[in-house]
Write a protein that holds these residues in place. Structure first.
Motif, short mmCIF file in Angstrom:
data_model
loop_
_atom_site.label_atom_id
_atom_site.label_comp_id
_atom_site.label_asym_id
_atom_site.label_seq_id
_atom_site.Cartn_x
_atom_site.Cartn_y
_atom_site.Cartn_z
N LEU A 173 145.12 -52.55 59.96
CA LEU A 173 145.52 -53.94 60.15
C LEU A 173 146.78 -54.26 59.35
O LEU A 173 147.69 -54.93 59.85
CB LEU A 173 144.39 -54.87 59.73
N LEU A 174 146.87 -53.75 58.11
CA LEU A 174 148.06 -53.97 57.30
C LEU A 174 149.28 -53.31 57.93
O LEU A 174 150.37 -53.88 57.95
CB LEU A 174 147.85 -53.44 55.88
N GLN A 178 149.85 -52.81 61.14
CA GLN A 178 150.29 -53.61 62.27
C GLN A 178 150.97 -54.90 61.79
O GLN A 178 151.97 -55.33 62.36
CB GLN A 178 149.12 -53.96 63.19
N ARG A 179 150.44 -55.47 60.74
CA ARG A 179 151.06 -56.68 60.18
C ARG A 179 152.48 -56.36 59.69
O ARG A 179 153.40 -57.15 59.87
CB ARG A 179 150.19 -57.20 59.04
N ASP A 191 154.77 -55.94 62.76
CA ASP A 191 155.11 -57.27 63.29
C ASP A 191 156.15 -57.96 62.41
O ASP A 191 157.10 -58.57 62.92
CB ASP A 191 153.86 -58.15 63.41
N LEU A 192 155.97 -57.86 61.11
CA LEU A 192 156.91 -58.48 60.18
C LEU A 192 158.29 -57.85 60.33
O LEU A 192 159.30 -58.56 60.36
CB LEU A 192 156.41 -58.34 58.74
N GLU A 231 155.69 -64.28 54.30
CA GLU A 231 154.95 -63.19 54.93
C GLU A 231 155.37 -61.85 54.35
O GLU A 231 154.53 -60.99 54.09
CB GLU A 231 155.16 -63.21 56.45
N VAL A 243 152.83 -59.15 52.62
CA VAL A 243 152.68 -57.81 53.19
C VAL A 243 153.15 -56.74 52.21
O VAL A 243 152.44 -55.75 51.97
CB VAL A 243 153.43 -57.70 54.54
N GLU A 281 150.69 -56.32 49.37
CA GLU A 281 149.51 -55.56 49.78
C GLU A 281 149.82 -54.06 49.87
O GLU A 281 149.02 -53.23 49.46
CB GLU A 281 148.98 -56.06 51.12
#
Length: 67
Positions: free
Chosen positions: A2-3, A5-6, A9-10, A35, A39, A42
């Motif tokens: 999930l990270l 993909q985030r 996207d960013l 954002e 990200v 993380e």
């Protein structure tokens, strides 16, 4: 995953913002930066190196084994 993909996207959003920087409003820039902070924070939290990496001001470049 999930990270990851985030992050993808960013990156796409940041690349788009770079191309259209002159038309972005202040709030959109603030949202993108916020954002990015979340990200990247993380990513760094999860990717703590096992071997200490010298600070950038030391002039040393870490080898691929250290990364």
């Amino acid at each position: 995953m999930l990270l990851h993909q985030r992050g993808v996207d960013l990156l796409v959003n940041l690349m788009d913002a770079e191309e259209h920087f002159d038309v972005l409003d202040r709030e959109e820039l603030r949202r993108l930066i916020s954002e990015a902070v979340i990200v990247f924070g993380e990513v760094l939290r999860r990717d703590v190196p096992t071997v200490p990496i010298p600070p950038p001001e030391s002039g040393q470049i870490p080898s691929s084994e250290q990364i």
